[in-house]
Write an enzyme that holds these catalytic residues in place. Sequence first.
Site, PDB file in Angstrom:
ATOM      1  N   HIS A 196      12.290  19.263  -3.786  1.00 48.16           N
ATOM      2  CA  HIS A 196      12.183  19.915  -5.089  1.00 48.16           C
ATOM      3  C   HIS A 196      13.481  19.813  -5.879  1.00 48.16           C
ATOM      4  CE1 HIS A 196       8.418  22.557  -4.399  1.00 48.16           C
ATOM      5  NE2 HIS A 196       8.142  21.345  -4.804  1.00 48.16           N
ATOM      6  N   GLU A 440      -6.615  -7.533  -8.234  1.00 44.07           N
ATOM      7  CA  GLU A 440      -5.483  -7.544  -7.310  1.00 44.07           C
ATOM      8  C   GLU A 440      -5.750  -8.392  -6.064  1.00 44.07           C
ATOM      9  OE1 GLU A 440      -4.490  -3.469  -6.376  1.00 44.07           O
ATOM     10  OE2 GLU A 440      -6.567  -2.877  -6.144  1.00 44.07           O
ATOM     11  N   ASP A 464      -0.495  -5.773  -5.223  1.00 42.04           N
ATOM     12  CA  ASP A 464      -1.383  -6.367  -4.225  1.00 42.04           C
ATOM     13  C   ASP A 464      -1.669  -7.831  -4.522  1.00 42.04           C
ATOM     14  OD1 ASP A 464      -1.947  -4.519  -2.164  1.00 42.04           O
ATOM     15  OD2 ASP A 464      -2.992  -3.270  -3.630  1.00 42.04           O
ATOM     16  N   CYS A 511      -0.962  -2.856 -14.272  1.00 41.50           N
ATOM     17  CA  CYS A 511      -0.446  -1.577 -13.785  1.00 41.50           C
ATOM     18  C   CYS A 511       0.390  -1.717 -12.520  1.00 41.50           C
ATOM     19  CB  CYS A 511      -1.584  -0.590 -13.562  1.00 41.50           C
ATOM     20  SG  CYS A 511      -2.779  -1.148 -12.339  1.00 41.50           S
TER      21      CYS A 511
HETATM   22  C1  PEP Z   1      -1.129  -2.791  -7.427  1.00 37.54           C
HETATM   23  O1  PEP Z   1      -1.595  -3.221  -6.356  1.00 37.54           O
HETATM   24  O2  PEP Z   1      -0.471  -3.463  -8.220  1.00 37.54           O
HETATM   25  C2  PEP Z   1      -1.372  -1.381  -7.812  1.00 37.54           C
HETATM   26  C3  PEP Z   1      -1.002  -0.924  -8.979  1.00 37.54           C
HETATM   27  O3  PEP Z   1      -1.960  -0.577  -6.891  1.00 37.54           O
HETATM   28  P1  PEP Z   1      -1.194   0.088  -5.651  1.00 37.54           P
HETATM   29  O4  PEP Z   1       0.277  -0.201  -5.807  1.00 37.54           O
HETATM   30  O5  PEP Z   1      -1.497   1.562  -5.703  1.00 37.54           O
HETATM   31  O6  PEP Z   1      -1.815  -0.593  -4.485  1.00 37.54           O
HETATM   32 MG    MG Z   2      -3.121  -2.112  -5.327  1.00 40.97          MG
END
Ligand code: PEP
Ligand code: MG
Length: 582
Positions: A196, A440, A464, A511
């Site tokens: 924290h 991915e 991934d 992402c």
């Molecule tokens: C990714 O694989 O790029 C992703 C955003 O998912 P995670 O990192 O949660 O597997």
């Molecule tokens: Mg992923």
Amino acid sequence: MTVACCGPGVATAQGVAVGPAFLLERGAASVTPRRIEREEVAAELERLEGALQSARRALEAVRDQIPATTPINVAEFIDSHLLMLQDVALIDPARTLIREQLLSADWALQQHREELLRVFETMEDPYLQSRRDDVDHVVHHVLTFLLAGVSEEPAVEEDIRGSVVIARDLSPADTIVLHQRGAAAFVTESGGPTSHTAILARSLNIPAVMGVRNITRYCRHGETVVVDGETGTVLADVSTGILEHYRRRLRNLSARRSRLLHLVGEPTVSTDGVAVTLLANLELHEDTKLARANGAAGVGLYRTEFLYMNRDGLPTEEEHLTAYLEVLQGFAGSPVTIRTLDLGVDKQVDGAGSACPTVCNPALGLRAIRLCLREPDLFRPQLRAILRASAQGPVRMMIPMLSSLRELDSVLALVEQTRRELTREGLPFDPQMPVGGMIEVPAAALSAAAFARRLDFLSIGTNDLIQYTLAIDRTDDAVNYLFDPMNPAILRLIRGTIEAGIAQGKPVSMCGEMAGDQRYTRLLLGLGLREFSMQPSALLEVKEIVRASDIGWLKTTAAGLLQRIDEEDPERLLEALNPRGD
Ligand code: PEP
Ligand code: MG
């Protein structure tokens, strides 16, 4: 003068500070074991009660002093400690030790504290382990009052403005009070990035390094100390040259931070008028505030695995719904992309029970959507909750780890079945709620056009995608050096996915970590990416780059460079797009 390096520790809150060391004595309370007579039991129980009251009043006073301009979650830390003070499990066993074993109040509390800490030591989960510190802080706080026999905590009298506070450990209350008194940075021997105190330091924007062993022994009170919260370095006894180097960095960083903060309300539009959307990745509800403060236009990836962690059973539909509505509310009208659960591999949890068996090659095993399709009990409550949340605001649902269209068709059929179920039950949902998929797995990237036809949007998960394309386990340090977003195969898959989305008229987002890494911003803009989702602290840096970019020029240049991608050194390619080397 020599350079003595006291660090490294764990970098927990970014920024650099240079200032005199302020050694804070908040060591282990020294308790003398003492047995009492039976007649003294009532008085000892009363003494414990008095210390509890004083600790409560002290925490309330800290909470009441928090300025209105401080992020809301700062007060929440104090509230959670106040709640713990009311928790019978925390104090009752100490009362029993006084009554039954005839221990003095302080010894009883100390004994119970040690027992609690022993229990925490056996926990493997780093998050739960970090909660050990909270228990320790609260009990220590009560002990301080018991030992001092006073109703007010001894205050720090010295002027600490601009100082680097060095302590074995800091409670959230200490952190808040010391921040208010002008501390420039925190360095502690204990704690880690999920404690924290670390979270608070980030919220308060104070550089902090934790887990620096023996720092309280090696640092002298008053000597100049450098704290680099980005690298986790703490330097003491440094030469004037090094000091000047850090002071210059400090000036640059503070100028940069105020420049970036000015961007929060500004549009994310390139110099040639192309609008770009910058979204946040959320792991915990706590990230919402930072994402909002950094001007996120919504959530591009809400990882829901935390709902399944640190618990025995599975989360109920209502628990899912409450969590989703909380984020929706935090983003007041901006889109929130909820990713269905991605358990398996590095995200094993107790809550999924035997649904996640240990297998030889978990990254290629029953994870994410594969697991959800196999275990509908795991999936259905989440599907229902996401759909129900869509009645309250702009929710998007995102499916991880898709690898074939058949699999996608099964998911879409399940979504449709859930819609029918909710309609029958008279529960509202948005029938138009967008359903998207993560790209991915290389197979999905190569069939991106077909996925885009069936889905409302795509999001490239580079973490991934790189792992599977380059055949490197992303959790294995031994092969980390091979993890390369600039590998030509990766760039081709990214470009192909973006182009497939454009051709089908479906938005494509990214992402994975690559989206928040400024080195790649111009390249991705050049490849046609218009929606980026990233950890909240990266948002403003990326925004600054977008606003300074000529996307038309980037497109032409990137297209030319990619033609030579197999011959060209990837670093040279980036240099050509990032002329200032950033
Ligand atoms: C990714 O694989 O790029 C992703 C955003 O998912 P995670 O990192 O949660 O597997
Ligand atoms: Mg992923």
